[in-house]
Design a protein around this motif. Structure first.
Motif, PDB file in Angstrom:
ATOM      1  N   TYR A  24       0.843  -1.197   0.000  1.00  0.00           N
ATOM      2  CA  TYR A  24       0.000   0.000   0.000  1.00  0.00           C
ATOM      3  C   TYR A  24       0.880   1.249   0.000  1.00  0.00           C
ATOM      4  N   GLU A  25       0.494   2.225  -0.832  1.00  0.00           N
ATOM      5  CA  GLU A  25       1.230   3.474  -0.946  1.00  0.00           C
ATOM      6  C   GLU A  25       0.286   4.655  -0.738  1.00  0.00           C
ATOM      7  N   VAL A  26       0.804   5.720  -0.148  1.00  0.00           N
ATOM      8  CA  VAL A  26       0.048   6.958  -0.009  1.00  0.00           C
ATOM      9  C   VAL A  26      -0.195   7.554  -1.402  1.00  0.00           C
ATOM     10  N   LYS A  27      -1.430   7.979  -1.668  1.00  0.00           N
ATOM     11  CA  LYS A  27      -1.792   8.614  -2.946  1.00  0.00           C
ATOM     12  C   LYS A  27      -1.817  10.117  -2.751  1.00  0.00           C
ATOM     13  N   LEU A  28      -0.838  10.810  -3.339  1.00  0.00           N
ATOM     14  CA  LEU A  28      -0.708  12.251  -3.168  1.00  0.00           C
ATOM     15  C   LEU A  28      -1.451  13.004  -4.267  1.00  0.00           C
ATOM     16  N   ASP A  29      -1.832  14.240  -3.958  1.00  0.00           N
ATOM     17  CA  ASP A  29      -2.639  15.044  -4.872  1.00  0.00           C
ATOM     18  C   ASP A  29      -1.725  15.979  -5.665  1.00  0.00           C
ATOM     19  N   GLY A  30      -1.110  15.451  -6.718  1.00  0.00           N
ATOM     20  CA  GLY A  30      -0.209  16.252  -7.533  1.00  0.00           C
ATOM     21  C   GLY A  30      -0.351  15.931  -9.000  1.00  0.00           C
ATOM     22  N   HIS A  31       0.747  16.047  -9.743  1.00  0.00           N
ATOM     23  CA  HIS A  31       0.737  15.786 -11.179  1.00  0.00           C
ATOM     24  C   HIS A  31       1.609  14.570 -11.497  1.00  0.00           C
ATOM     25  N   ARG A  32       1.029  13.586 -12.120  1.00  0.00           N
ATOM     26  CA  ARG A  32       1.751  12.374 -12.519  1.00  0.00           C
ATOM     27  C   ARG A  32       2.904  12.772 -13.443  1.00  0.00           C
ATOM     28  N   THR A  33       4.094  12.316 -13.115  1.00  0.00           N
ATOM     29  CA  THR A  33       5.293  12.742 -13.846  1.00  0.00           C
ATOM     30  C   THR A  33       6.280  11.587 -13.956  1.00  0.00           C
ATOM     31  N   ILE A  34       6.775  11.360 -15.160  1.00  0.00           N
ATOM     32  CA  ILE A  34       7.853  10.396 -15.397  1.00  0.00           C
ATOM     33  C   ILE A  34       9.155  11.170 -15.546  1.00  0.00           C
ATOM     34  N   MET A  35      10.179  10.754 -14.817  1.00  0.00           N
ATOM     35  CA  MET A  35      11.486  11.406 -14.912  1.00  0.00           C
ATOM     36  C   MET A  35      12.448  10.515 -15.686  1.00  0.00           C
ATOM     37  N   TRP A  36      13.018  11.062 -16.752  1.00  0.00           N
ATOM     38  CA  TRP A  36      13.994  10.367 -17.591  1.00  0.00           C
ATOM     39  C   TRP A  36      15.364  11.003 -17.385  1.00  0.00           C
ATOM     40  N   ARG A  37      16.294  10.250 -16.842  1.00  0.00           N
ATOM     41  CA  ARG A  37      17.687  10.727 -16.746  1.00  0.00           C
ATOM     42  C   ARG A  37      18.421  10.188 -17.956  1.00  0.00           C
ATOM     43  N   THR A  38      18.658  11.063 -18.929  1.00  0.00           N
ATOM     44  CA  THR A  38      19.346  10.661 -20.154  1.00  0.00           C
ATOM     45  C   THR A  38      20.852  10.791 -19.962  1.00  0.00           C
ATOM     46  N   GLY A  39      21.593  10.648 -21.036  1.00  0.00           N
ATOM     47  CA  GLY A  39      23.045  10.713 -20.917  1.00  0.00           C
ATOM     48  C   GLY A  39      23.562  12.061 -20.462  1.00  0.00           C
ATOM     49  N   ASP A  40      22.864  13.149 -20.863  1.00  0.00           N
ATOM     50  CA  ASP A  40      23.385  14.476 -20.528  1.00  0.00           C
ATOM     51  C   ASP A  40      22.333  15.438 -19.972  1.00  0.00           C
ATOM     52  N   SER A  41      21.109  14.957 -19.730  1.00  0.00           N
ATOM     53  CA  SER A  41      20.074  15.861 -19.233  1.00  0.00           C
ATOM     54  C   SER A  41      18.977  15.062 -18.530  1.00  0.00           C
ATOM     55  N   VAL A  42      17.899  15.769 -18.192  1.00  0.00           N
ATOM     56  CA  VAL A  42      16.711  15.151 -17.600  1.00  0.00           C
ATOM     57  C   VAL A  42      15.488  15.632 -18.375  1.00  0.00           C
ATOM     58  N   ARG A  43      14.595  14.707 -18.707  1.00  0.00           N
ATOM     59  CA  ARG A  43      13.315  15.057 -19.326  1.00  0.00           C
ATOM     60  C   ARG A  43      12.193  14.608 -18.407  1.00  0.00           C
ATOM     61  N   LEU A  44      11.148  15.397 -18.357  1.00  0.00           N
ATOM     62  CA  LEU A  44       9.975  15.066 -17.561  1.00  0.00           C
ATOM     63  C   LEU A  44       8.776  14.897 -18.477  1.00  0.00           C
ATOM     64  N   GLN A  45       8.001  13.865 -18.225  1.00  0.00           N
ATOM     65  CA  GLN A  45       6.859  13.508 -19.058  1.00  0.00           C
ATOM     66  C   GLN A  45       5.586  13.490 -18.235  1.00  0.00           C
ATOM     67  N   ALA A  46       4.519  14.079 -18.763  1.00  0.00           N
ATOM     68  CA  ALA A  46       3.207  13.995 -18.131  1.00  0.00           C
ATOM     69  C   ALA A  46       2.564  12.651 -18.439  1.00  0.00           C
ATOM     70  N   ARG A  47       1.482  12.356 -17.742  1.00  0.00           N
ATOM     71  CA  ARG A  47       0.750  11.115 -17.998  1.00  0.00           C
ATOM     72  C   ARG A  47       0.341  10.998 -19.464  1.00  0.00           C
ATOM     73  N   SER A  48       0.002  12.124 -20.090  1.00  0.00           N
ATOM     74  CA  SER A  48      -0.440  12.119 -21.484  1.00  0.00           C
ATOM     75  C   SER A  48       0.701  11.839 -22.463  1.00  0.00           C
ATOM     76  N   GLY A  49       1.943  11.919 -21.999  1.00  0.00           N
ATOM     77  CA  GLY A  49       3.099  11.758 -22.871  1.00  0.00           C
ATOM     78  C   GLY A  49       3.768  13.069 -23.222  1.00  0.00           C
ATOM     79  N   ARG A  50       3.149  14.192 -22.843  1.00  0.00           N
ATOM     80  CA  ARG A  50       3.684  15.504 -23.174  1.00  0.00           C
ATOM     81  C   ARG A  50       4.944  15.807 -22.363  1.00  0.00           C
ATOM     82  N   ASP A  51       5.904  16.492 -22.985  1.00  0.00           N
ATOM     83  CA  ASP A  51       7.117  16.913 -22.291  1.00  0.00           C
ATOM     84  C   ASP A  51       6.783  18.113 -21.416  1.00  0.00           C
ATOM     85  N   VAL A  52       7.020  17.991 -20.106  1.00  0.00           N
ATOM     86  CA  VAL A  52       6.680  19.059 -19.156  1.00  0.00           C
ATOM     87  C   VAL A  52       7.911  19.521 -18.383  1.00  0.00           C
TER      88      VAL A  52
END
Length: 290
Positions: A24-52
């Motif tokens: 069981y995990e606490v469900k927080l009230d925020g924005h779903r975000t995927i963090m990608w650590r690439t070779g030289d930077s970081v990209r963040l993705q929304a649930r929809s797939g959009r770069d945020v």
């Protein structure tokens, strides 16, 4: 893995499941975000797939401390006056780069992580939740002490989860998510992930709008069972957010709801939270966007 990734989703249920393999995990009230650590930077993705990335540059910068190849799934949250504020997160997500930087100076974001999808050695999505959780803790354990990237609270004790659900509502916690310990990370909704919310709401995909893109009157939404229906007329605050989305998402043509109402169809995703009590009817009430 290629950007963007299709995210795993939890089924909405009325009570927490019980059993020896549930976590069981606490469900927080925020924005779903995927963090990608690439070779030289970081990209963040929304649930929809959009770069945020530009909206959450403070947590993107913190992500540079992660090893290249790490991909994390979690929630971007903003704390205001000691409480997690969805409104503040929504404001940040809807801002351009300059305004997002100003908002971050006043209320820095936190990135609360619940899954590790990949590390430098490869894709983890096919491995059990319990293994991915341990990898996540190991990865985050190497970050500096003051990092805004933190692991979500988790337990295999249902009684503890029930206490979280009963006592944390006023802090910006919107519920609890239950996950089978043996479950893989699968895109879309799965019975292996279940969530219990305080609010009686349902997440739906926005697929179009009526009126003009700059002034949408109502939204066409696809319900969980597949029906497409129109929302009630949008209030001023929701209309502004919907107009920003519609303006950035050119209509792909005209379509009709299951009841025959015409609307401008849009391919790119926007997720709306609607009142569950209205979903049995032809028109639904939108509470907010995610």
């Amino acid at each position: 893995m290629e950007f963007p990734v299709d995210v795993a989703l939890a089924q909405l249920v009325p009570v927490l499941p019980a059993g020896p393999d549930w976590w069981y995990e606490v469900k927080l009230d925020g924005h779903r975000t995927i963090m990608w650590r690439t070779g030289d930077s970081v990209r963040l993705q929304a649930r929809s797939g959009r770069d945020v990335t530009s909206a959450w540059m403070d947590i993107a910068l913190a992500g540079m401390e992660l090893p290249p190849g790490v991909v994390l799934d979690g929630e971007a949250v903003v704390v205001v006056d000691g409480r997690i504020s969805f409104e503040a997160a929504q404001s940040r997500a809807a801002s351009g780069p300059a305004r997002a930087r100003k908002l971050a100076e006043v209320h820095p974001a936190l990135y609360i992580v619940w899954d590790a999808l990949a590390v430098s050695s490869g894709d983890l999505r096919g491995r059990p939740y319990t293994e991915r959780r341990q990898v996540l803790l190991d990865v985050l354990g190497e970050l500096p002490p003051a990092t805004p990237i933190q692991a979500v609270s988790a337990t295999d004790d249902r009684e503890v989860a029930q206490v979280w659900y009963a006592t944390l509502r006023g802090t910006g916690v919107e519920g609890v998510v239950a996950k089978l310990g043996r479950s893989a990370y699968r895109a879309g909704r799965s019975s292996s992930w279940r969530k219990v919310r305080h609010a009686e709401t349902v997440d739906v995909d926005v697929v179009g709008y009526t009126g003009q893109a700059a002034h949408p009157h109502a939204l066409a939404v696809r319900m969980p069972e597949g029906r497409v229906v129109l929302s009630q007329r949008l209030g001023a605050r929701l209309a502004v957010r919907a107009a920003a989305w519609a303006g950035a998402s050119p209509a792909s043509g005209r379509a009709r709801t299951d009841a025959g109402e015409a609307y401008s169809a849009v391919a790119s995703g926007l997720v709306a939270e609607v009142l569950a009590g209205t979903t049995r009817h032809a028109v639904v009430t939108i509470k907010r966007f995610r």
